[in-house]
Design an enzyme around this catalytic site. Structure first.
Site, short mmCIF file in Angstrom:
data_model
loop_
_atom_site.label_atom_id
_atom_site.label_comp_id
_atom_site.label_asym_id
_atom_site.label_seq_id
_atom_site.Cartn_x
_atom_site.Cartn_y
_atom_site.Cartn_z
N TYR A 129 51.36 7.87 -68.90
CA TYR A 129 52.79 7.74 -69.40
C TYR A 129 53.55 7.21 -68.25
O TYR A 129 53.63 8.10 -67.09
CB TYR A 129 53.14 8.96 -69.98
CG TYR A 129 54.54 8.76 -70.52
CD1 TYR A 129 54.72 8.01 -71.88
CD2 TYR A 129 55.73 8.99 -70.06
CE1 TYR A 129 56.15 7.89 -72.65
CE2 TYR A 129 56.87 8.70 -70.82
CZ TYR A 129 57.03 8.18 -71.93
OH TYR A 129 58.32 7.97 -72.33
N GLN A 191 56.19 10.22 -79.11
CA GLN A 191 55.45 9.25 -80.21
C GLN A 191 54.31 8.78 -79.43
O GLN A 191 53.04 8.62 -79.91
CB GLN A 191 56.38 8.38 -80.83
CG GLN A 191 56.93 7.27 -80.15
CD GLN A 191 58.37 7.76 -80.04
OE1 GLN A 191 58.63 8.96 -79.79
NE2 GLN A 191 59.41 6.99 -79.48
N ASN A 214 60.59 13.01 -70.08
CA ASN A 214 61.55 13.88 -70.27
C ASN A 214 61.27 15.15 -70.90
O ASN A 214 59.95 15.31 -71.26
CB ASN A 214 62.69 13.26 -70.96
CG ASN A 214 62.15 12.74 -72.41
OD1 ASN A 214 60.99 13.04 -72.92
ND2 ASN A 214 63.02 11.77 -73.08
N SER A 237 62.63 17.61 -60.62
CA SER A 237 62.28 17.42 -59.26
C SER A 237 62.95 18.65 -58.40
O SER A 237 63.98 19.27 -58.62
CB SER A 237 62.47 16.05 -58.80
OG SER A 237 62.01 15.95 -57.46
N GLN A 259 66.77 14.16 -53.52
CA GLN A 259 66.08 14.80 -54.85
C GLN A 259 67.13 15.30 -55.70
O GLN A 259 66.82 15.24 -56.86
CB GLN A 259 65.13 15.98 -54.59
CG GLN A 259 63.92 15.93 -53.68
CD GLN A 259 63.27 14.77 -54.32
OE1 GLN A 259 62.54 14.88 -55.39
NE2 GLN A 259 63.18 13.43 -53.67
N HIS A 262 68.13 12.76 -58.58
CA HIS A 262 67.07 12.82 -59.70
C HIS A 262 67.54 13.01 -61.18
O HIS A 262 67.68 12.25 -62.10
CB HIS A 262 65.80 13.34 -59.77
CG HIS A 262 64.89 12.70 -58.80
ND1 HIS A 262 64.24 11.42 -59.32
CD2 HIS A 262 64.17 12.92 -57.72
CE1 HIS A 262 63.37 11.04 -58.32
NE2 HIS A 262 63.37 12.03 -57.54
N GLU A 327 57.93 21.89 -55.01
CA GLU A 327 57.30 20.91 -55.26
C GLU A 327 57.15 19.99 -53.72
O GLU A 327 56.16 19.37 -53.31
CB GLU A 327 58.09 19.96 -56.23
CG GLU A 327 57.56 18.64 -56.57
CD GLU A 327 58.41 17.41 -57.26
OE1 GLU A 327 57.92 16.78 -57.94
OE2 GLU A 327 59.65 17.90 -57.60
N HIS A 328 58.50 19.77 -53.12
CA HIS A 328 58.46 19.19 -51.87
C HIS A 328 58.90 20.10 -50.93
O HIS A 328 59.80 20.82 -51.23
CB HIS A 328 59.35 17.77 -51.90
CG HIS A 328 59.16 17.04 -52.81
ND1 HIS A 328 59.89 16.79 -54.11
CD2 HIS A 328 58.21 15.96 -53.09
CE1 HIS A 328 59.42 15.83 -54.79
NE2 HIS A 328 58.46 15.22 -54.03
N ASP A 361 57.18 9.79 -51.71
CA ASP A 361 57.46 9.25 -53.06
C ASP A 361 57.01 7.77 -53.19
O ASP A 361 56.56 7.66 -54.23
CB ASP A 361 59.13 9.18 -53.16
CG ASP A 361 59.48 10.38 -54.02
OD1 ASP A 361 58.66 11.42 -54.21
OD2 ASP A 361 60.76 10.85 -54.19
N GLU A 415 22.62 42.95 -72.37
CA GLU A 415 23.59 42.22 -73.29
C GLU A 415 23.30 42.40 -74.78
O GLU A 415 24.21 41.76 -75.65
CB GLU A 415 24.10 40.91 -72.83
CG GLU A 415 24.36 40.73 -71.27
CD GLU A 415 24.99 39.59 -70.77
OE1 GLU A 415 24.96 38.46 -71.64
OE2 GLU A 415 25.75 39.56 -69.71
N HIS A 420 17.92 35.35 -76.61
CA HIS A 420 18.05 34.88 -75.29
C HIS A 420 16.80 35.18 -74.56
O HIS A 420 16.16 34.44 -73.90
CB HIS A 420 19.40 35.41 -74.44
CG HIS A 420 20.54 34.37 -74.73
ND1 HIS A 420 21.25 34.53 -75.98
CD2 HIS A 420 21.48 33.78 -74.04
CE1 HIS A 420 22.32 33.86 -76.02
NE2 HIS A 420 22.36 33.44 -74.85
#
Length: 430
Positions: A129, A191, A214, A237, A259, A262, A327-328, A361, A415, A420
């Protein structure tokens, strides 16, 4: 930008603020996302086309939902040659880096009469995506497709929103073609995730969905997990800069703002042992803001999730870094490589004053799809590993099994799984 003296209570409050940005906290959107997914499962193409008209204003149908070769050829004429050259350079860096992550099947016959091993197989179909709302992200196209290509995925499907004319951003198409995508569909939002997770008449079902988006995309990925695999549920971010008195305040300020631009939920944090640097960075940020194009977004981001934290010593700073698990992470200290060895939790670590975050990036090669919202404590960057699966290999001869079958039977009886036990005992009946 607010300056605070860091204490244990301070860090707890900041962590609570940062975690509010997690998609897991936006439950008010889940009902509408689940409704879209259910509708796409039931009406398939028809639902996808309806939502594309409703949310993107584009009329698409079975004949136009897939990007045609002519669309890609046209995109090459619309992308500046200089940008195409940069895309190709970045592509090569990303490919070389990810090729070092390849894993291979292995087999071991150390014990006589046995063969144990692991078979590594790429997934058959991956869905990527790519967002297309406020901006175009050809860099994300490269970062998501190239690891799948290196892993050997048989078919890579990409979904990305189109504009009202049914066109996809040219740079996005060019980057996808350069990276080696197989098919591209002009569909965005929840969708698109539903279509790739369950399949429609036009869009094939995939085995795994990767890529940022998003809140609707993030929640849709969360909802379809289990029907397909996903990379992660990405949050906004974030950047954390760890600096001492040796750092250049202008560089630090510029990196924090990289950052913050963003979106309004992005986080930018400086942790420093120098109160002087803290004040200098704050002043530099104010000066930069007067000339940056996304000033309004940056100001909102810094107001909500921007901090300059002053600590008494480097040990406490590193503890805070590991607790936030950004993250960074940029390390701009006198002994940056030594400090790096003490960092346990970060998505990507940038070492030294010339290793600014945009290097990761766009260009250096390591993946920029990274864990957010503290999940770097247990998640890793997107990699070739995300596009493979592993099967265990077990082979015993009669002679090898004969030496251990009573042990296996005893474990099974412990067990209370007598079938088994019988499964191995039956092979040695008199």
């Amino acid at each position: 930008m607010r300056i605070l003296n860091l204490t244990r209570d301070t860090i707890s409050g900041i962590l609570a603020d940062l975690l509010k940005r997690s998609p897991n906290n936006y439950t008010e959107y889940e009902e509408s996302v689940n409704a879209i997914i259910a509708d796409v499962r039931e009406r398939r193409d028809e639902a996808v086309f309806d939502y594309t008209k409703r949310f993107d204003g584009a009329d698409i149908d079975a004949a136009t939902v897939e990007v045609a070769d002519a669309d890609i050829e046209e995109a090459y004429t619309l992308v500046e040659p200089e940008l195409l050259d940069v895309i190709r350079k970045a592509k090569e860096n990303i490919r070389i880096y990810h090729e070092k992550q390849r894993q291979y099947s292995w087999f071991d016959s150390e014990i006589p009469g046995t063969m144990l091993g692991q078979k590594v197989t790429p997934i058959a179909k991956a869905g990527v995506y790519v967002p297309g709302g406020k901006a175009a992200y050809p860099s994300s196209v490269l970062m998501n497709i190239i690891p799948a290509k290196v892993a050997g995925v048989e078919e890579i499907i990409m979904a990305t929103p189109c504009n009202r004319e049914g066109k996809v951003t040219p740079a996005t198409l060019v980057a996808a073609n350069e990276a080696g995508v197989d098919r591209i569909f002009k569909v965005g939002g929840a969708q698109a995730i539903a279509a790739m997770a369950f399949g429609t008449e036009s869009i094939p079902k995939v085995d795994k969905i990767v890529g940022p988006g998003n809140i609707y995309v993030a929640l849709a990925k969360k909802a379809v997990f289990g029907y397909v695999s996903i990379d992660s549920i990405a949050g906004p971010s974030e950047i954390l800069v760890l600096a001492d008195e040796t750092a250049n305040p202008r560089y630090v300020a510029a990196d924090l703002l990289s950052q913050a631009e963003h979106d309004e939920l992005a986080s930018a944090i400086l942790i420093t042992t120098s109160e002087t640097l803290a004040k200098q960075v704050s002043a530099e940020i104010d000066a930069f803001l007067q000339k940056l194009s996304r000033k309004a977004i940056i100001e909102k981001s810094l107001e909500n999730y921007g901090y300059i934290l002053v600590v008494p010593d480097l040990d406490m700073a590193i503890d805070a870094v590991n607790e936030i698990a950004s993250e960074h992470l940029e390390i701009v200290t006198a002994n940056a490589f030594e400090v790096m060895t003490k960092v346990k939790n970060a998505g990507a670590i940038f070492i030294g004053e010339y290793s600014s975050e945009p290097l990761g990036d766009y260009f250096a090669g390591p993946n920029h799809v990274l864990p957010t919202n503290g999940t770097a404590k247990f998640f890793s960057p997107l990699s070739v590993d995300d596009f493979i699966k592993k099967s265990s290999i077990i082979s015993y001869s009669r002679e090898a099994l004969e030496g251990v079958y009573q042990d296996i039977a005893q474990f099974a009886r412990c067990e209370q799984l007598t079938a088994h036990a019988n499964s191995v005992l039956v092979r040695f009946e008199k």
